[in-house]
Design a protein around this motif. Structure first.
Motif, short mmCIF file in Angstrom:
data_model
loop_
_atom_site.label_atom_id
_atom_site.label_comp_id
_atom_site.label_asym_id
_atom_site.label_seq_id
_atom_site.Cartn_x
_atom_site.Cartn_y
_atom_site.Cartn_z
N ASN A 158 -2.09 11.61 2.86
CA ASN A 158 -3.13 12.16 3.72
C ASN A 158 -4.41 12.37 2.92
O ASN A 158 -5.50 12.01 3.35
CB ASN A 158 -2.66 13.48 4.34
CG ASN A 158 -3.62 14.01 5.39
OD1 ASN A 158 -4.30 13.23 6.07
ND2 ASN A 158 -3.69 15.31 5.52
N PHE A 159 -4.27 12.95 1.73
CA PHE A 159 -5.41 13.09 0.83
C PHE A 159 -5.72 11.75 0.18
O PHE A 159 -4.81 11.07 -0.32
CB PHE A 159 -5.11 14.13 -0.25
CG PHE A 159 -6.03 14.06 -1.43
CD1 PHE A 159 -7.36 14.45 -1.32
CD2 PHE A 159 -5.58 13.59 -2.66
CE1 PHE A 159 -8.22 14.38 -2.40
CE2 PHE A 159 -6.43 13.52 -3.76
CZ PHE A 159 -7.76 13.91 -3.62
N GLU A 192 -11.73 16.62 2.20
CA GLU A 192 -10.70 15.96 1.39
C GLU A 192 -10.06 16.93 0.41
O GLU A 192 -8.84 16.86 0.18
CB GLU A 192 -11.31 14.78 0.63
CG GLU A 192 -11.52 13.53 1.46
CD GLU A 192 -10.24 13.04 2.12
OE1 GLU A 192 -9.20 12.95 1.42
OE2 GLU A 192 -10.27 12.75 3.33
N LYS A 226 -7.42 18.82 2.13
CA LYS A 226 -6.20 18.00 2.23
C LYS A 226 -5.44 18.01 0.91
O LYS A 226 -4.20 18.05 0.89
CB LYS A 226 -6.55 16.57 2.63
CG LYS A 226 -7.14 16.41 4.01
CD LYS A 226 -7.52 14.96 4.26
CE LYS A 226 -8.20 14.80 5.61
NZ LYS A 226 -8.64 13.40 5.85
N GLU A 258 -3.71 21.36 0.67
CA GLU A 258 -2.60 21.44 1.62
C GLU A 258 -1.40 20.63 1.15
O GLU A 258 -0.26 20.99 1.42
CB GLU A 258 -3.06 20.95 2.99
CG GLU A 258 -4.02 21.90 3.69
CD GLU A 258 -4.54 21.36 5.01
OE1 GLU A 258 -5.02 22.14 5.83
OE2 GLU A 258 -4.46 20.12 5.20
N SER A 259 -1.67 19.55 0.42
CA SER A 259 -0.57 18.72 -0.07
C SER A 259 0.23 19.41 -1.17
O SER A 259 1.35 19.00 -1.48
CB SER A 259 -1.12 17.38 -0.61
OG SER A 259 -1.84 17.56 -1.81
#
Length: 305
Positions: free
Chosen positions: A78-79, A109, A112, A115-116
Motif C-alpha cells: 500500500n505504501f 504516503e 501509509k 500504518e504498515s
C-alpha cells in the motif's frame, strides 16, 4: 544450498558473507520466490553484483541508477516509496519554498508507511491525518474566499492580494495568515502555521528514523528498527510531548516489525539496497524540511503554542 553457502563462507570476508546469507534467507521466506531454488540463488548474486557496479560508474550514471531504483513501484504494498519520493521532489519545485499540495501528498504516503508498521504506530498516523485535514480545509476556505473577492458582485477594493496565492505554498500560507491576523503567538489555534509546525516536527522524527535505518555499521551488526525509532523520537518529538504521550509512543515502538519487513516494504533484497533507497528519500525529505524550517524561523514561528 549447502554447497552455495560454503562458497560464500570461503570468501573469508565476514561482511560479504553476512550480506549474502541475509539476502538468501529473505528470498526464501518472501513472496518473491518463483521457479527453482537454483534460479533464485543466481538472482541473489546478480542483485549483489548489480549493486556493486554502482560504485564503478561515473557520478552521473550512479545518480541515474539511484533515481530508477527509487521511482520503481513495489508490487503488493500500500505504501509506495516511489510515490513518496516523487511528491517530495514536486514539493520543492519552487525556489526556497514548499508547495503545499505535494507536501500534503507526501504526508499521505508517510501515513501509509506508519500504518504498515502495525496498529500501535497506526494510532500516531491518525493524529497526522487530522493535521493534514486542517490545512486542506483552510486551503479550500481560502480559495472560496478568493473567488468571492474576484466576483464582479463583490467590492474589488478589499484585500485581493492577500489571497492571490492563498495556501499554495508554505510561504504564501504564512503571508495570508499573518495578514489576516490568524496566527496567535501566545495561544493555541488551528491556524495553518501552527499545524504545519506540528507536521514539521514529525517530519524530523521520520527523517531521522529512516536515516538511522539506512545506516550500515562497520561492525556489520544492525540494530533493531524498534531501538532506532525510539532514539529518533527521543531526540525530536519527545521534547514536545507530555510524559503520558512519551510512554505511549515508546510502547508503540516496541511493537515495530523487524528489519526484514522494511526490506519487503520497499522491495530491497538486502541492507545495501535498503540504504540506497532510504538515503535517497532522506535527502529529499531534508530539502523539504530545511525550506520549511527557514520559512518558520524567519517569521518567528518555531515555538508557536
Amino acid at each position: 544450498m549447502r554447497r552455495g553457502l560454503s562458497v560464500v563462507l570461503s570468501m573469508g570476508v565476514k561482511r560479504k558473507a553476512a550480506a549474502a546469507i541475509l539476502v538468501l534467507l529473505l528470498l526464501l521466506g518472501s513472496l518473491w520466490l518463483h521457479g527453482s531454488l537454483d534460479n533464485q540463488w543466481d538472482s541473489c548474486f546478480k542483485g549483489y553484483n548489480q549493486w556493486n557496479k554502482l560504485h564503478q560508474k561515473s557520478n552521473s550514471s550512479k545518480a541515474d541508477d539511484e533515481n530508477t531504483l527509487v521511482l520503481s513501484r513495489c508490487p503488493g504494498q500500500n505504501f509506495q516509496v516511489s510515490l513518496l519520493f516523487s511528491h517530495l521532489l514536486a514539493a520543492t519545485a519552487l525556489d526556497s519554498d514548499v508547495l503545499l499540495q505535494p507536501y500534503l501528498s507526501s504526508w499521505d504516503e508517510l501515513v501509509k508507511f506508519m500504518e504498515s508498521l502495525g496498529p500501535m504506530v497506526g494510532l500516531i498516523s491518525k493524529e497526522i491525518e487530522s493535521k493534514t485535514t486542517i490545512i486542506r480545509q483552510l486551503a479550500l476556505l481560502s480559495e472560496e474566499r478568493r473567488e468571492a473577492e474576484l466576483s464582479p458582485n463583490v467590492d474589488r477594493i478589499s484585500s485581493v492580494n492577500a489571497y492571490t496565492d492563498g495556501y499554495r505554498s508554505v510561504r504564501s500560507m504564512i503571508a495570508v495568515e499573518m495578514n489576516q491576523g490568524l496566527v496567535d503567538f501566545h495561544h493555541q489555534t488551528d491556524s495553518g502555521c501552527r499545524t504545519i509546525l506540528r507536521l514539521h516536527r514529525a517530519l524530523l522524527w521520520l527523517k531521522l528514523f529512516l536515516s538511522k535505518l539506512a545506516e550500515t555499521p562497520e561492525s556489520g551488526l544492525l540494530r533493531s528498527p524498534s531501538e532506532l525509532c525510539r532514539e529518533a523520537y527521543q531526540t525530536t518529538l519527545a521534547m514536545h510531548h507530555t510524559w503520558f504521550v512519551r510512554r505511549a509512543a515508546e510502547v508503540a515502538f516496541i511493537a515495530l516489525p523487524e528489519r526484514g519487513f522494511f526490506f519487503r516494504l520497499v522491495c530491497a533484497p538486502n541492507q545495501e539496497r535498503l540504504s540506497l533507497v532510504l538515503n535517497k528519500v532522506v535527502k529529499a525529505i531534508e530539502e523539504v524540511y530545511d525550506r520549511t524550517q527557514l520559512a518558520l524561523e524567519e517569521n518567528g514561528m518555531l515555538d508557536l503554542p
